[in-house]
Design a protein around this motif. Structure first.
Motif, mmCIF file in Angstrom:
data_model
loop_
_atom_site.group_PDB
_atom_site.id
_atom_site.type_symbol
_atom_site.label_atom_id
_atom_site.label_comp_id
_atom_site.label_asym_id
_atom_site.label_seq_id
_atom_site.Cartn_x
_atom_site.Cartn_y
_atom_site.Cartn_z
ATOM 1 N N MET A 1 20.614 16.376 -28.665
ATOM 2 C CA MET A 1 21.382 17.145 -27.678
ATOM 3 C C MET A 1 22.276 18.138 -28.393
ATOM 4 N N GLN A 2 22.291 19.363 -27.908
ATOM 5 C CA GLN A 2 23.175 20.374 -28.464
ATOM 6 C C GLN A 2 24.552 20.250 -27.832
ATOM 7 N N ALA A 3 25.574 20.144 -28.671
ATOM 8 C CA ALA A 3 26.930 20.069 -28.136
ATOM 9 C C ALA A 3 27.291 21.392 -27.484
ATOM 10 N N ASP A 50 16.805 22.399 -23.373
ATOM 11 C CA ASP A 50 18.073 21.865 -23.857
ATOM 12 C C ASP A 50 19.136 21.760 -22.776
ATOM 13 N N HIS A 51 18.854 22.241 -21.539
ATOM 14 C CA HIS A 51 19.857 22.106 -20.494
ATOM 15 C C HIS A 51 19.225 22.139 -19.107
ATOM 16 N N GLY A 84 21.925 13.530 -20.527
ATOM 17 C CA GLY A 84 22.397 13.443 -21.896
ATOM 18 C C GLY A 84 21.564 12.504 -22.738
ATOM 19 N N ASP A 89 21.908 19.161 -21.869
ATOM 20 C CA ASP A 89 23.236 19.499 -21.398
ATOM 21 C C ASP A 89 23.168 19.909 -19.933
ATOM 22 N N CYS A 90 24.327 19.929 -19.263
ATOM 23 C CA CYS A 90 24.346 20.168 -17.823
ATOM 24 C C CYS A 90 25.401 21.196 -17.436
ATOM 25 N N ASN A 143 28.028 16.150 -22.632
ATOM 26 C CA ASN A 143 26.929 17.112 -22.450
ATOM 27 C C ASN A 143 27.161 18.050 -21.267
#
Length: 430
Positions: A1-3, A50-51, A84, A89-90, A143
């Protein structure tokens, strides 16, 4: 997961989807099943996304001005946590508002309790409290990117809406700033945006303006839909349709005050019948290629994740087949094209600056009464497309910034062209 990170710090664009649940569409909140959500997210994670953009349907979350349902908030948190766990991410849309031709409004703003969504003090208080509390509730999740006010909520103020909530431009601007301040109060420092459809850029009557869109919130958002007149006029597989997202990104960039402001292509799709099923992959590939050639692009979020089930009735026909995946989790050709774009982006060089700017003069800012020139068929639209088709990679420059040397240098603009000096005679029109 990308912060989650500052939009200005993103080196490469992010890729995601607007999440449309396979079971029950957005009515799934009424029969929430976390296992179904997890299955949907499993399929999305396999694409390399990624999101996801999540939609908290307003009347399901705040059915009374004094009631924000704890169970609905808990279900949203469970959904965010499930995302997450799959590296997603959301971003959360809250004032929902408007989805796929259906309007969702709580009973406390309708009929016997009818009040203006943008100007009534009690409504504004209720909306603000809802946004603030929802933002606060989700802010601790690692996330969460931030909040969007709602999906094209400004359409309620449109002159063509059958139950219009009128607002002046100052009133619309005040509402917008108040709602974004509520999001920031609930979740300080996250990426809070608002989601406009293209009337803000194209319709001089609309109280939500290009300046409001491009100068409020953490970053600008654009929604690229070729059924806005582009496909009808030029054809669904025309250069104008392929380049509509690119064009909207550059128009949004032109209206920004900050030359480094990030832009989020928050919605794009391949709508039938304007794009046939046999052409969906090619359309997706080419539209994404052009959009990804824009500087400062925070991300691309496809509308939508999954097709709408045929068991649900009364949608416009094009809304049923906009997913990257079918309602049965089958990967569609446009889904494969999107996944391929993600892979190419990972090694692609950063887009070069756009040195040629087309000058945009639509009258006094921020009202922009002459916005119609930017719409499909308008002089500015056709001139920009003519330059793009000729290989110029044009951007957009406001007339008010034409002599601002610092703005020109920051954006790398070395040539400024007037629309009247561009021949668009060769552009095909259907």
């Amino acid at each position: 997961m990308q912060a989650p990170v500052s939009p200005r710090a993103v080196a490469r664009p992010r890729f995601g989807v607007n999440y449309t649940p396979t079971q029950g569409w957005f009515h799934h909140w009424l029969d929430f099943d976390l296992d179904e959500v997890r299955r949907d997210f499993d399929a999305l994670a396999e694409l390399g996304l990624d999101h996801v953009r999540l939609f908290a349907v307003w009347p399901y979350f705040q059915p009374n001005r004094g009631l924000i349902r704890p169970r609905a908030v808990a279900q949203l948190l469970a959904m965010i946590q499930a995302a997450g766990e799959r590296g997603l991410d959301c971003s959360v849309d809250a004032l929902q508002g408007h989805l796929s031709s259906f309007d969702f409004l709580p009973a406390w703003v309708k009929t016997w309790h009818g009040r203006n969504l943008f100007t009534d003090p009690d409504v504004i208080e209720g909306q603000s409290r809802y946004l603030r509390e929802l933002a606060s509730a989700i802010s601790a999740e690692p996330n969460v990117l931030g909040m969007s006010l709602g999906n094209e909520f400004s359409q309620f103020a449109s002159a063509i809406h059958p139950e219009r909530n009128p607002a002046t431009m100052p009133e619309a601007d005040h509402w917008l700033r108040t709602m974004l301040e509520a999001c920031e109060a609930g979740a300080p420092g996250l990426a809070h945006c608002h989601s406009e459809y293209d009337s803000a850029f194209f319709d001089g009557r609309h109280p939500f303006t290009p300046a409001g869109t491009a100068r409020n919130g953490t970053m600008s958002t654009v929604h690229s839909w070729i059924f806005n007149g582009t496909a009808q006029r030029y054809g669904g597989m025309s250069q104008q349709s392929f380049r509509l997202a690119e064009y909207l990104i550059e128009v949004a960039r032109g209206w920004a005050v900050d030359p480094g402001r990030a832009i989020w292509l928050q919605e794009i799709g391949a709508p039938a019948p304007h794009v046939g099923a046999q052409d969906a992959a090619e359309f997706s590939t080419r539209a994404l290629e052009y959009a990804l050639d824009c500087e400062g692009l925070w991300g691309v979020t496809w509308w939508c994740s999954h097709d709408v089930s045929g068991e649900l009735l009364d949608f416009p026909s094009l809304e049923y087949t906009l997913g990257l995946l079918g309602n049965d989790q089958r990967l569609k050709p446009e889904g494969s094209a999107f996944a391929a774009a993600i892979q190419r982006s990972a090694t692609a060089p950063a887009p070069a600056p756009r040195h040629t700017a087309l000058l945009l003069d639509v009258g006094p800012e921020p009202e922009a009464p002459g916005r119609g020139t930017c719409a499909p068929g308008g002089e500015f639209f056709d001139a920009w497309m003519s330059l793009a088709i000729a290989g110029e990679r044009p951007t957009v420059l406001l007339a008010s910034q034409a002599h601002d040397q610092s703005q020109l240098e920051a954006r790398g603009i070395t040539a400024v062209v007037q629309p009247s000096d561009v021949s668009s005679a060769h552009l095909p029109i259907r």
